[in-house]
Motif scaffolding. Structure first.
Motif, PDB file in Angstrom:
ATOM      1  N   THR B  23      39.383  38.343  49.891  1.00 40.54           N
ATOM      2  CA  THR B  23      40.227  39.481  50.254  1.00 40.54           C
ATOM      3  C   THR B  23      41.665  39.244  49.792  1.00 40.54           C
ATOM      4  O   THR B  23      42.343  40.165  49.346  1.00 40.54           O
ATOM      5  N   LEU B  26      42.092  40.163  46.265  1.00 45.31           N
ATOM      6  CA  LEU B  26      42.153  41.608  46.047  1.00 45.31           C
ATOM      7  C   LEU B  26      43.487  42.166  46.519  1.00 45.31           C
ATOM      8  O   LEU B  26      44.019  43.117  45.949  1.00 45.31           O
ATOM      9  N   ARG B  27      44.043  41.528  47.533  1.00 51.23           N
ATOM     10  CA  ARG B  27      45.348  41.947  48.014  1.00 51.23           C
ATOM     11  C   ARG B  27      46.398  41.689  46.933  1.00 51.23           C
ATOM     12  O   ARG B  27      47.249  42.518  46.633  1.00 51.23           O
ATOM     13  N   GLY B  30      45.995  44.255  44.370  1.00 50.79           N
ATOM     14  CA  GLY B  30      46.624  45.519  44.750  1.00 50.79           C
ATOM     15  C   GLY B  30      48.113  45.496  44.469  1.00 50.79           C
ATOM     16  O   GLY B  30      48.683  46.458  43.961  1.00 50.79           O
ATOM     17  N   LEU B  31      48.729  44.361  44.787  1.00 54.25           N
ATOM     18  CA  LEU B  31      50.169  44.217  44.559  1.00 54.25           C
ATOM     19  C   LEU B  31      50.481  44.292  43.071  1.00 54.25           C
ATOM     20  O   LEU B  31      51.411  44.990  42.638  1.00 54.25           O
ATOM     21  N   GLU B  33      48.678  45.697  40.791  1.00 51.37           N
ATOM     22  CA  GLU B  33      48.452  47.085  40.383  1.00 51.37           C
ATOM     23  C   GLU B  33      49.690  47.925  40.640  1.00 51.37           C
ATOM     24  O   GLU B  33      50.130  48.708  39.795  1.00 51.37           O
ATOM     25  N   GLN B  34      50.257  47.752  41.836  1.00 52.04           N
ATOM     26  CA  GLN B  34      51.449  48.522  42.187  1.00 52.04           C
ATOM     27  C   GLN B  34      52.612  48.177  41.263  1.00 52.04           C
ATOM     28  O   GLN B  34      53.346  49.058  40.808  1.00 52.04           O
ATOM     29  N   GLU B  37      52.014  49.881  37.995  1.00 55.02           N
ATOM     30  CA  GLU B  37      52.242  51.318  38.134  1.00 55.02           C
ATOM     31  C   GLU B  37      53.734  51.622  38.116  1.00 55.02           C
ATOM     32  O   GLU B  37      54.198  52.531  37.428  1.00 55.02           O
ATOM     33  N   ARG B  38      54.490  50.832  38.900  1.00 57.56           N
ATOM     34  CA  ARG B  38      55.934  51.072  38.978  1.00 57.56           C
ATOM     35  C   ARG B  38      56.601  50.830  37.637  1.00 57.56           C
ATOM     36  O   ARG B  38      57.473  51.594  37.218  1.00 57.56           O
ATOM     37  N   VAL B  53      63.119  47.259  41.039  1.00 55.79           N
ATOM     38  CA  VAL B  53      62.236  46.937  42.176  1.00 55.79           C
ATOM     39  C   VAL B  53      61.109  46.013  41.709  1.00 55.79           C
ATOM     40  O   VAL B  53      60.763  45.032  42.376  1.00 55.79           O
ATOM     41  N   ARG B 137      46.188  50.501  32.876  1.00 60.35           N
ATOM     42  CA  ARG B 137      46.172  50.626  34.334  1.00 60.35           C
ATOM     43  C   ARG B 137      44.759  50.904  34.812  1.00 60.35           C
ATOM     44  O   ARG B 137      44.301  50.339  35.804  1.00 60.35           O
ATOM     45  N   HIS B 141      42.511  48.614  37.348  1.00 65.21           N
ATOM     46  CA  HIS B 141      41.893  49.165  38.556  1.00 65.21           C
ATOM     47  C   HIS B 141      40.375  48.948  38.521  1.00 65.21           C
ATOM     48  O   HIS B 141      39.772  48.530  39.502  1.00 65.21           O
ATOM     49  N   LEU B 144      39.340  45.320  39.139  1.00 67.16           N
ATOM     50  CA  LEU B 144      39.489  44.904  40.537  1.00 67.16           C
ATOM     51  C   LEU B 144      38.395  45.524  41.401  1.00 67.16           C
ATOM     52  O   LEU B 144      37.891  44.887  42.329  1.00 67.16           O
ATOM     53  N   ASP B 145      38.021  46.765  41.066  1.00 70.26           N
ATOM     54  CA  ASP B 145      36.890  47.374  41.767  1.00 70.26           C
ATOM     55  C   ASP B 145      35.628  46.557  41.527  1.00 70.26           C
ATOM     56  O   ASP B 145      34.862  46.283  42.451  1.00 70.26           O
ATOM     57  N   ALA B 148      35.785  43.577  43.629  1.00 74.08           N
ATOM     58  CA  ALA B 148      35.558  43.837  45.051  1.00 74.08           C
ATOM     59  C   ALA B 148      34.073  44.017  45.325  1.00 74.08           C
ATOM     60  O   ALA B 148      33.558  43.598  46.357  1.00 74.08           O
TER      61      ALA B 148
END
Lengths: 444, 237
Positions: B23, B26-27, B30-31, B33-34, B37-38, B53, B137, B141, B144-145, B148
């Motif tokens: 987990t 994957l966390r 996620g970070l 990924e963000q 994206e940013r 940022v 991107r 994603h 990571l899917d 998971a």
């Protein structure tokens, strides 16, 4: 049941009696009785075996038809089974109905365990959250919906507000996520598609910002020429004749400029991330500046201004925003308090955090207006406040600035007895000043 | 891959440790990924504050990397994992390394976005870059899917996507060369664009690596350094 039991008892008694008679005749009572009881025991064992076999394989339809207790037992077990089946069917129908209604929900619904593992989800969750039916049951939702915002939201455990985030893997889709506790340690996660709402909101914000920006240039030209006309030395007659209209035009142009500036500030506040830069702000010094400026903006006379600094704590935040918020509060107080009144500006500790308060002895506000005061262009008394040059946006700006600083605005007021505007800043925003630059607590 | 495979130990604690470390990966994903994206959004909208940022948040990715490595070391030392558990731990260690690099590349893109936000030139090149960014991107994603769900088919799909990313990268390069020949003054700017494109292309490669780890974990077969066809053959064998 007594009839079947008596039947059973009579059978046993008869067998034993026959054995006893035979035994007496042949003078071997014990042997015959032993034979009789053995036969009885064998019979019971045989029946027990059949019952066990039948229960172990209940699918075999051949129910042994027996008179007496054994037959009764078969009958009772059968009845119980039929009853259970009917109940099971009823429950299954109920569950199917519930699932069907949950499937029909337009919002994604996911049932979560205490460890945020997925227990169940509906059809909309497949589309909105990209979950796979069957396969994803049992895996933690954060494995599949990996947004860091969601994980902080779930860990914080404060589900009072909705969380607005992008759908996993689809930036076009905006979701509003809400978590609701139910049962014992179970959670229901609801996600609503707010893409359209989000888009409209954005269009509105952009529109306000663009319009304000576009209005600024023509206004500057207008005020410039009005200024020129008022001070035109070549035609003093003309100036004298048009003195009043020109003065009014100048005044109104000035007012419009203020409104446009406030609108732009508001648009900027709305667009900014809710996490302003973390600068230390010396509130004591800021309050001093704000009070001096507010006094200067009304040179023709105003209520007495007092400053009470009760703490030297500083704020983490955006100095520019805080300045405009505090200044709006103080200027409002100056505008609405008669010259004989008093205005007190305070900065003091309250609870964990600290409060900035502006108290006046003005005319006060009736209760029905209090909840709407921070709306844009909301006016308690339309004619009167326009005359005083307000833009109607001051308190809206204050509200937004405070939101950005996790603070709350509390307004206490009664008509005739003055008003108190209190900004409550939470503890994590208030810090002790650094050594050596501690502001001296002052009062004035 | 069914979840039950991870829950077959007598020691409940061991199960929890393995599940937690997965987990955590994957966390971290996620970070990352963000962050990506940013960075892409900063590039698209010329928004330098968003780029800042990303640069400021990179330390979080690094911290997670260190933390997960630490947990893996503890598991190896205390539990001596074997078979699929060992494969899981190995996969986790390798994946975090790749994710950390992806985070670094995202930071690089963000830096370029900050620098590029000042100028207005080469907008059409940016459009190409956007395409590339969207593809990458999507890959991140998807992988990571796949991670998971431990889904081999999805992992192979991601590996296929990398071809498209490479083609897109070639396109950006070709266009950039044309621009530079037309107007030599634009060379410094175009170089930045090329560096961003390069970073994105590298992210695609790292996603491919992660999909290979997924296959390794599920099938127990090492499909690194093989062609796509061979990979599929191995998986279906």
């Amino acid at each position: 049941m007594p009839s079947s039991w008596s039947h059973e008892v009579w059978r046993l008694v008869t067998i034993l009696a026959i054995c006893l008679v035979l035994g007496l005749l042949q003078d071997r009572v014990l042997v015959y009785l032993l034979l009789g009881t053995s036969a009885g025991l064998g019979w019971y064992l045989y029946n027990l075996y059949r019952l066990h076999k039948w229960l172990a394989h209940p699918r075999s339809r051949d129910v042994p038809l027996e008179p007496g207790v054994w037959g009764d037992l078969y009958y009772l077990v059968l009845r119980m089974q039929a009853h259970n089946q009917a109940r099971k069917r009823k429950l299954r129908d109920l569950l199917a109905q519930f699932r069907a209604s949950a499937e029909a929900l337009p919002d994604a619904a996911v049932a979560l365990s205490n460890e945020w593992e997925i227990r169940w989800f509906n059809e909309a969750a497949v589309n909105l959250l990209n979950l796979r039916p069957g396969q994803d049951i049992g895996s933690p939702i954060l494995n599949l919906f990996r947004s860091p915002d969601l994980s902080t939201y779930l860990e914080a455990g404060q589900f009072g507000r909705d969380l607005e985030i992008n759908a996993p893997g689809n930036l076009e889709l905006k979701l509003s996520v809400r978590v609701i506790p139910y049962g014992e340690h179970q959670w229901l996660l609801l996600a609503q598609d707010i893409t359209e709402r989000y888009r409209l909101e954005r269009v509105r914000k952009d529109f306000v910002a663009n319009v304000s920006h576009e209005l600024r240039t023509p206004l500057t030209v207008l005020s410039g020429f009005i200024e020129n006309l008022r001070h035109d030395d070549t035609a003093p007659e003309c100036v004298q004749r048009w003195e009043r209209p020109l003065a009014l035009m100048d005044q109104q142009a000035e007012r419009m400029r203020h409104i446009v500036e406030d609108l732009l500030l508001l648009a900027q506040l709305e667009g900014a991330e809710s996490r302003p830069s973390q600068t230390r702000v010396d509130v004591a010094a800021l309050a001093q500046t704000v009070v001096t400026d507010a006094g200067n903006c009304r040179p023709e006379g105003h209520a007495a201004l007092h400053l009470e600094i009760g703490t030297d704590r500083q704020l983490l935040g955006e100095p520019g925003q805080l300045h405009s918020a505090f200044s709006n509060l103080v200027v409002n107080a100056v505008n609405y308090t008669p010259e004989t009144g008093d205005i007190t500006v305070k900065w003091y500790e309250c609870g964990e955090g600290a409060c900035f308060e502006v108290e006046d002895t003005g005319e006060g506000i009736a209760a029905e207006h209090l909840s709407r005061l921070t709306e844009r262009f909301y006016r308690v008394d339309t004619g009167r406040s326009r005359k005083r040059g307000g833009t109607g946006l001051g308190l809206a700006i204050v509200k937004h600035v405070l939101q950005h600083h996790d603070a709350e605005l509390e307004i206490v007021s009664q008509p005739g007895s003055g008003s108190r505007f209190i900004c409550r800043f939470p503890g994590h925003r208030c810090i002790q000043p650094k050594q050596g630059q501690a502001a001296n607590p002052q009062s004035g | 891959m069914d979840q039950s495979k991870l829950q077959q130990h007598y020691s409940q604690q061991y199960n929890t440790e393995l599940e937690e470390v997965r987990t955590a990966v994957l966390r971290m994903g996620g970070l990352v990924e963000q962050q990506l994206e940013r960075a892409l959004s900063a590039l698209q909208h010329g928004d330098s504050s968003q780029g800042e940022v990303v640069v400021a948040n990179d330390y979080q990715v690094n911290a997670l990397d260190v933390d997960i490595d630490d947990r893996c070391t503890t598991i190896i030392a205390r539990r001596q994992p074997t078979a699929s558990d060992l494969r899981l731990v190995m996969t986790v260690i390798k994946t975090t390394a790749d994710l950390e690099r992806i985070g670094d590349e995202a930071k690089r893109v963000a830096r370029m976005a900050i620098r590029l936000s000042a100028s207005d030139h080469g907008r059409s090149l940016f459009l190409q870059l956007e395409h590339l960014g969207d593809q990458v991107r999507e890959m991140l994603h998807g992988v990571l899917d796949a991670y998971a769900r431990m889904d081999v088919d999805q992992a192979i799909k991601v590996a296929h996507q990398d071809k498209r990313v490479d083609a897109e990268y070639e396109n950006v390069l070709r266009q950039a060369i044309t621009y530079m020949m037309e107007d030599p003054r634009s060379i410094p700017l175009i170089l930045d664009v090329i560096w961003s494109a390069r970073a994105l292309e590298r992210i695609g490669d790292r996603c491919c690596n992660i999909s290979e780890y997924v296959i390794y974990f599920v099938k127990g077969k090492d499909v690194r350094h093989t062609s796509l066809d061979q990979m599929e053959k191995e998986v279906n064998a």
